[in-house]
Design an enzyme around this catalytic site. Structure first.
Site, PDB file in Angstrom:
ATOM      1  N   GLU A  51      55.195   0.976   5.778  1.00 22.74           N
ATOM      2  CA  GLU A  51      53.952   1.369   6.435  1.00 22.74           C
ATOM      3  C   GLU A  51      52.779   1.378   5.460  1.00 22.74           C
ATOM      4  O   GLU A  51      51.662   0.986   5.818  1.00 22.74           O
ATOM      5  CB  GLU A  51      54.107   2.741   7.091  1.00 22.74           C
ATOM      6  N   TYR A 134      48.532   7.919  11.796  1.00 26.94           N
ATOM      7  CA  TYR A 134      49.389   6.828  12.265  1.00 26.94           C
ATOM      8  C   TYR A 134      50.678   6.742  11.456  1.00 26.94           C
ATOM      9  O   TYR A 134      51.778   6.671  12.006  1.00 26.94           O
ATOM     10  CB  TYR A 134      48.645   5.484  12.199  1.00 26.94           C
ATOM     11  N   ASP A 152      47.797   2.340  16.452  1.00 29.71           N
ATOM     12  CA  ASP A 152      47.172   1.386  15.544  1.00 29.71           C
ATOM     13  C   ASP A 152      46.350   0.401  16.361  1.00 29.71           C
ATOM     14  O   ASP A 152      46.164   0.585  17.577  1.00 29.71           O
ATOM     15  CB  ASP A 152      48.229   0.680  14.678  1.00 29.71           C
TER      16      ASP A 152
END
Length: 363
Positions: A51, A134, A152
């Site tokens: 991520e 997120y 996102d």
């Protein structure tokens, strides 16, 4: 139109939510063939690493970096114990280097303050440096199936089209509204699968130019029925781009090149560069030579010439580069300079434009 009092979401959307979530999960089970090495991963370290790499980065670009990091640093202890220079070198070319600094900070915090144990709770995950809303939701849902919806660019796009929502996604109102909507759609017992599904759907079907003919939800998508696919999502702001002028002098003295580390809180912090003079606008070669002599009075340049301008665009900056290779009459008295043999320069992490120049320059 009646709305949910807590979220101000029209009840017609609430009524359609369960149907969309169910069909999305069916599409994910039967038709989603998007393959990525971290899909289905339960190790929070690997999810977190993927991520962070994918923040502001396309999957196609980030994939090789992820594989290289996992190969070099298979667990968080290995990353925490690594030398900064080695980690930045592995990150070289990926950009947004603050992510790399945060990666190291967080790895060392977990390794040495938490004995290598990644946080289990969403709030603790979000408190980690470099982890935003997120990323925390992604880690919590993928690693622990915790009921937190991801939001996102792909998810904004899908939701704004499916429900024909024209609230700007980059406004405070929009972020609050879409956060509530995304959470209301989430099947709490399948959070990880649903989050992955909606991101994959946005990346492969409901793309900026959508493949509506391949969409399982086409005849229920309000944007499709209203022919508004290309109008959504709505954005209200466009970031102002700052223009900067970086002029580099590559100093040569007795077979070595002078480099220095960028330590200020600016672009490429922690990376290496040549002697830099930033100006407010483009200057001629003669003007630059005079400015270098003024700012660095101990320089005794034997010969040099500046290249034509090159440009690199960052998210909110446009940088114009000029380079000059300078032979010196004597070594300048500047303690910040590190003198390196040309063959050893590839051991240091450089910004992508400087690395490109190095690959072509005759030093």
């Amino acid at each position: 139109m009646k709305t949910d009092k807590n979220l101000d979401i029209p009840l017609i959307i609430k009524d359609k939510a369960a149907a969309f979530a169910y069909q999305l999960l069916e599409w994910n089970r039967l038709s989603n063939d998007r393959k990525m090495p971290w899909k289905g991963e339960k190790d929070p370290y690997k999810i977190w690493l993927s991520e962070v790499i994918l923040q502001q980065t396309r999957v196609e670009q980030g994939l090789k970096y992820y594989e290289n990091f996992i190969l070099r640093f298979p667990d968080i202890m290995a990353l925490a114990r690594a030398d900064d220079k080695d980690v930045f070198k592995l990150w070289e070319g990926l950009g947004y280097y603050s992510r790399c600094r945060n990666l190291l900070h967080t790895a060392r915090f977990i390794a040495f303050e938490r004995q290598g144990k990644f946080p289990l709770e969403h709030a603790e995950i979000q408190a980690l440096k470099g982890v935003g809303t997120y990323t925390a939701a992604a880690i919590a849902s993928f690693a622990y199936n915790a009921p937190y919806a991801v939001l996102d660019g792909n998810v904004f796009r899908v939701l704004s089209r499916i429900f024909s929502i024209d609230i700007p996604v980059d406004s405070s109102q929009g972020k609050k509204y879409f956060t509530g909507l995304a959470q209301s759609l989430l099947p709490s017992n399948q959070a990880g699968s649903y989050n992955q599904a909606i991101m994959d759907f946005g990346a492969t079907i409901c793309k900026p130019v959508p493949l509506c003919s391949q969409c399982f939800y086409q005849m229920n998508c309000l944007a499709f029925l209203e022919k508004r696919q290309m109008e959504l999502p709505v954005k209200e702001r466009k970031a102002k781009v700052r223009e900067r002028f970086f002029n580099y002098m590559i100093l040569k003295w007795k077979g070595k090149i002078a480099i220095q580390q960028r330590t200020a809180k600016d672009v490429w912090q922690g990376l290496y560069e040549f002697l830099l003079l930033e100006t407010s606008c483009n200057k001629t070669s003669d003007e630059l030579l005079r400015l270098f002599s003024h700012h660095y009075p101990t320089l005794e340049i034997k010969s040099s010439s500046f290249t034509d301008p090159l440009t690199q665009k960052l998210s909110h900056q446009k940088i114009c580069f000029r380079f000059a290779v300078a032979d010196l009459n004597k070594k300048p008295s500047d303690a910040s300079l590190i003198w390196v043999k040309p063959a050893d320069l590839d051991q240091y992490p450089f910004p992508v434009t400087l690395k490109s120049f190095l690959s072509k320059a005759i030093l």
